[in-house]
Design a protein around this motif. Structure first.
Motif, PDB file in Angstrom:
ATOM      1  N   PRO A 258       0.805  -1.300  -0.026  1.00  0.00           N
ATOM      2  CA  PRO A 258      -0.029  -0.050  -0.132  1.00  0.00           C
ATOM      3  C   PRO A 258       0.980   1.341   0.070  1.00  0.00           C
ATOM      4  CG  PRO A 258      -0.734  -1.516   1.598  1.00  0.00           C
ATOM      5  CD  PRO A 258       0.450  -2.079   0.983  1.00  0.00           C
ATOM      6  N   ASP A 259       0.563   2.110  -0.743  1.00  0.00           N
ATOM      7  CA  ASP A 259       1.146   3.661  -0.972  1.00  0.00           C
ATOM      8  C   ASP A 259       1.265   4.202   0.403  1.00  0.00           C
ATOM      9  OD1 ASP A 259       1.855   2.914  -3.393  1.00  0.00           O
ATOM     10  OD2 ASP A 259      -0.126   4.290  -4.244  1.00  0.00           O
ATOM     11  N   ASP A 260       0.131   4.095   1.486  1.00  0.00           N
ATOM     12  CA  ASP A 260       0.203   4.843   2.425  1.00  0.00           C
ATOM     13  C   ASP A 260       0.929   4.011   3.914  1.00  0.00           C
ATOM     14  OD1 ASP A 260      -1.523   2.575   2.866  1.00  0.00           O
ATOM     15  OD2 ASP A 260      -3.204   3.736   3.786  1.00  0.00           O
ATOM     16  N   GLN A 261       1.586   2.987   3.239  1.00  0.00           N
ATOM     17  CA  GLN A 261       2.468   2.212   4.237  1.00  0.00           C
ATOM     18  C   GLN A 261       3.945   2.150   3.548  1.00  0.00           C
ATOM     19  OE1 GLN A 261       1.387   1.175   7.455  1.00  0.00           O
ATOM     20  NE2 GLN A 261      -0.460   2.266   6.894  1.00  0.00           N
ATOM     21  N   PRO A 262       4.809   3.270   3.448  1.00  0.00           N
ATOM     22  CA  PRO A 262       5.791   3.243   2.826  1.00  0.00           C
ATOM     23  C   PRO A 262       7.230   2.481   3.690  1.00  0.00           C
ATOM     24  CG  PRO A 262       5.484   5.348   3.752  1.00  0.00           C
ATOM     25  CD  PRO A 262       4.201   4.599   3.874  1.00  0.00           C
ATOM     26  N   LYS A 263       6.950   2.560   4.890  1.00  0.00           N
ATOM     27  CA  LYS A 263       7.985   2.106   5.639  1.00  0.00           C
ATOM     28  C   LYS A 263       7.828   0.304   5.641  1.00  0.00           C
ATOM     29  CE  LYS A 263      10.451   2.355  10.285  1.00  0.00           C
ATOM     30  NZ  LYS A 263      10.464   2.930  11.429  1.00  0.00           N
ATOM     31  N   ARG A 264       8.812  -0.276   5.276  1.00  0.00           N
ATOM     32  CA  ARG A 264       8.827  -1.640   5.202  1.00  0.00           C
ATOM     33  C   ARG A 264       9.151  -2.159   6.916  1.00  0.00           C
ATOM     34  NH1 ARG A 264       6.499  -0.827   1.654  1.00  0.00           N
ATOM     35  NH2 ARG A 264       4.825  -1.636   3.569  1.00  0.00           N
ATOM     36  N   MET A 265       8.401  -3.324   7.112  1.00  0.00           N
ATOM     37  CA  MET A 265       8.405  -3.968   8.561  1.00  0.00           C
ATOM     38  C   MET A 265       9.180  -5.184   8.287  1.00  0.00           C
ATOM     39  SD  MET A 265       7.608  -1.535  10.350  1.00  0.00           S
ATOM     40  CE  MET A 265       6.658   0.116  10.220  1.00  0.00           C
ATOM     41  N   PRO A 266       9.448  -5.836   9.219  1.00  0.00           N
ATOM     42  CA  PRO A 266      10.010  -7.251   9.174  1.00  0.00           C
ATOM     43  C   PRO A 266       8.988  -8.347   8.882  1.00  0.00           C
ATOM     44  CG  PRO A 266      10.874  -6.469  11.387  1.00  0.00           C
ATOM     45  CD  PRO A 266       9.958  -5.215  10.616  1.00  0.00           C
ATOM     46  N   ARG A 267       8.971  -8.982   7.949  1.00  0.00           N
ATOM     47  CA  ARG A 267       7.985  -9.711   7.059  1.00  0.00           C
ATOM     48  C   ARG A 267       7.652 -11.001   7.890  1.00  0.00           C
ATOM     49  NH1 ARG A 267       7.328  -9.049   1.361  1.00  0.00           N
ATOM     50  NH2 ARG A 267       5.429 -10.303   0.661  1.00  0.00           N
ATOM     51  N   SER A 268       6.459 -11.333   7.941  1.00  0.00           N
ATOM     52  CA  SER A 268       5.893 -12.590   8.292  1.00  0.00           C
ATOM     53  C   SER A 268       5.463 -13.121   6.933  1.00  0.00           C
ATOM     54  CB  SER A 268       4.893 -12.701   9.240  1.00  0.00           C
ATOM     55  OG  SER A 268       5.113 -12.250  10.406  1.00  0.00           O
ATOM     56  N   THR A 269       5.678 -14.681   6.802  1.00  0.00           N
ATOM     57  CA  THR A 269       5.477 -15.475   5.572  1.00  0.00           C
ATOM     58  C   THR A 269       4.337 -16.385   5.783  1.00  0.00           C
ATOM     59  OG1 THR A 269       7.597 -14.821   4.758  1.00  0.00           O
ATOM     60  CG2 THR A 269       6.497 -16.724   3.819  1.00  0.00           C
ATOM     61  N   THR A 270       3.127 -16.302   5.064  1.00  0.00           N
ATOM     62  CA  THR A 270       2.343 -17.359   4.831  1.00  0.00           C
ATOM     63  C   THR A 270       2.696 -18.450   3.881  1.00  0.00           C
ATOM     64  OG1 THR A 270       0.373 -16.222   5.529  1.00  0.00           O
ATOM     65  CG2 THR A 270      -0.035 -18.176   4.370  1.00  0.00           C
ATOM     66  N   HIS A 271       3.635 -19.469   4.185  1.00  0.00           N
ATOM     67  CA  HIS A 271       4.061 -20.450   3.359  1.00  0.00           C
ATOM     68  C   HIS A 271       2.865 -21.438   2.560  1.00  0.00           C
ATOM     69  CE1 HIS A 271       8.072 -19.790   4.332  1.00  0.00           C
ATOM     70  NE2 HIS A 271       7.764 -19.934   5.510  1.00  0.00           N
ATOM     71  N   LEU A 272       1.710 -21.476   3.246  1.00  0.00           N
ATOM     72  CA  LEU A 272       0.712 -22.364   2.658  1.00  0.00           C
ATOM     73  C   LEU A 272      -0.484 -22.111   3.664  1.00  0.00           C
ATOM     74  CD1 LEU A 272      -0.210 -24.023   0.380  1.00  0.00           C
ATOM     75  CD2 LEU A 272       0.283 -25.880   1.839  1.00  0.00           C
TER      76      LEU A 272
END
Length: 379
Positions: free
Chosen positions: A269-283
């Motif tokens: 989203p453009d209104d969330q420009p700052k990247r955070m540590p990412r969680s991952t849904t593998h499946l």
């Protein structure tokens, strides 16, 4: 789960006495398992980045905290999104649903059987993988939980939950999806969620059906969801997943989701420009099998990696959270039978016949769109 941690602590001390201080710290952090994911600050450089995936210029400076989906689940095909200039990467549906069928007997029933039998018809000897049962009691709301540790070497367990719920037939899959995809409902069982939003959806679902080869029911929803956890004593986590909803003539339905590959990071989203540590849904998949007018079986399968969070603690946290979701779902769906919240919500929505009428559809298009697209969120 806390007692299990204590047992592990004792065993590790016997094997590695020098780890006493470190393990004691882990035990202290583990005292509040349901909220521990919001109390662990990862080192961004500890999160790996898959090589060979191009990063868009917009995200080039953020690659140390990037995450990604498994490339085996994606193709190079793109379809137009609802917003100009945005294209959505299309999953390899054969590979995706083949894997979902291997880990979810109810999903296999939904896809291959005209009259799926639900939980009672599951043949455990037909499991492709070896599962470890963690809890099984037919008298409990969540009647069965099992897992595969380190599934596909992702460092976290694949978890499988089964339950039987009671509620109206109308829009079951959509209503179940809203439990995990709308701020109003999700915050009632998940206090850590801050943002739940749909960023894009497919401009034309007919393209999705054609790419699926019309083999996996009818695509009712296809799009991208963004989720962000709340700021606590540590930074939030975020996810960007592609999700969909398949419906079958039997009344069965499958909700599915995957983390997007890194080359799709420009869709944040453009209104969330700052990247955070990412969680991952593998499946992720949730399969709904009707058992009668007021009863249905649910099989919920999830492999979630929380960015920077110890994999050996992920299982207990996810189990506790999903149990909370089912406890809320139990009351919510029953309220659809006794005039409660769900009954009122369904009464306010256009029925299927009205939605199919051209004049009525034009009048209700906006409200229906708002209702349905809230489903497209990470689990």
């Amino acid at each position: 789960p806390f007692h299990s941690i204590i047992i592990i602590h004792s065993l590790l001390l016997k094997l590695f006495p020098t780890l006493n201080n470190m393990i004691s710290l882990c035990l202290l952090l583990s005292a509040s398992l349901p909220t521990i994911a919001a109390r662990y600050e990862p080192s961004p450089i500890a999160i790996p980045r898959r090589k060979g995936v191009p990063t868009t210029p917009k995200c080039a400076s953020r690659r140390l905290i990037a995450a990604f989906g498994n490339p085996k689940y994606f193709t190079d095909k793109l379809i137009p999104a609802d917003k100009p200039g945005a294209m959505l990467k299309v999953p390899n549906f054969d590979t995706l649903f083949d894997e979902i069928c291997k880990v979810s007997p109810l999903a296999k029933q939904a896809i291959t059987q005209d009259k799926p039998g639900g939980i009672n018809a599951i043949d455990n000897t037909a499991d492709v993988y070896k599962w470890k049962v963690t809890d099984s009691n037919p008298n409990r709301l969540v009647s069965h939980i099992d897992k595969i540790d380190n599934f596909q070497k992702n460092g976290v367990p694949l978890l499988r939950f089964r339950s039987t719920l009671h509620g109206p037939t109308e829009r079951r899959a959509l209503c179940f999806g809203e439990l995990i995809s709308t701020t109003e409902l999700r915050t009632k069982w998940d206090a850590t969620n801050a943002i739940v939003d749909t960023t894009y959806y497919a401009a034309d679902l007919k393209e999705v059906d054609e790419l699926q080869g019309h083999k996996y029911g009818e695509s009712l929803l296809f799009g991208i969801g963004y989720v962000k956890t709340k700021q606590s004593v540590v930074s939030p986590r975020e996810q960007l997943t592609i999700c969909g909803l398949q419906e079958f003539p039997s009344g069965a339905a499958i909700i599915w989701g995957l983390e997007l590959e890194e080359d799709q990071n420009y869709l944040f989203p453009d209104d969330q420009p700052k990247r955070m540590p990412r969680s991952t849904t593998h499946l992720f998949s949730t399969t709904i099998i009707p058992k009668g007018d007021d009863t249905f079986d649910v099989e919920y399968v999830l492999q979630l990696e929380v960015g920077g969070f110890p994999g050996w603690l992920t299982g207990p946290v996810v189990i506790d959270t999903v149990k909370k979701m089912f406890r809320f779902a139990d009351g919510y769906f029953k309220s659809g039978l006794d005039g409660g919240d769900l009954a009122k919500k369904l009464a306010s929505m256009p029925d299927d016949e009205d939605a199919a009428d051209p004049e009525s559809r034009e009048l209700n298009e906006s409200s229906v769109l708002d209702e349905e697209q809230t489903l497209l969120m990470p689990p």
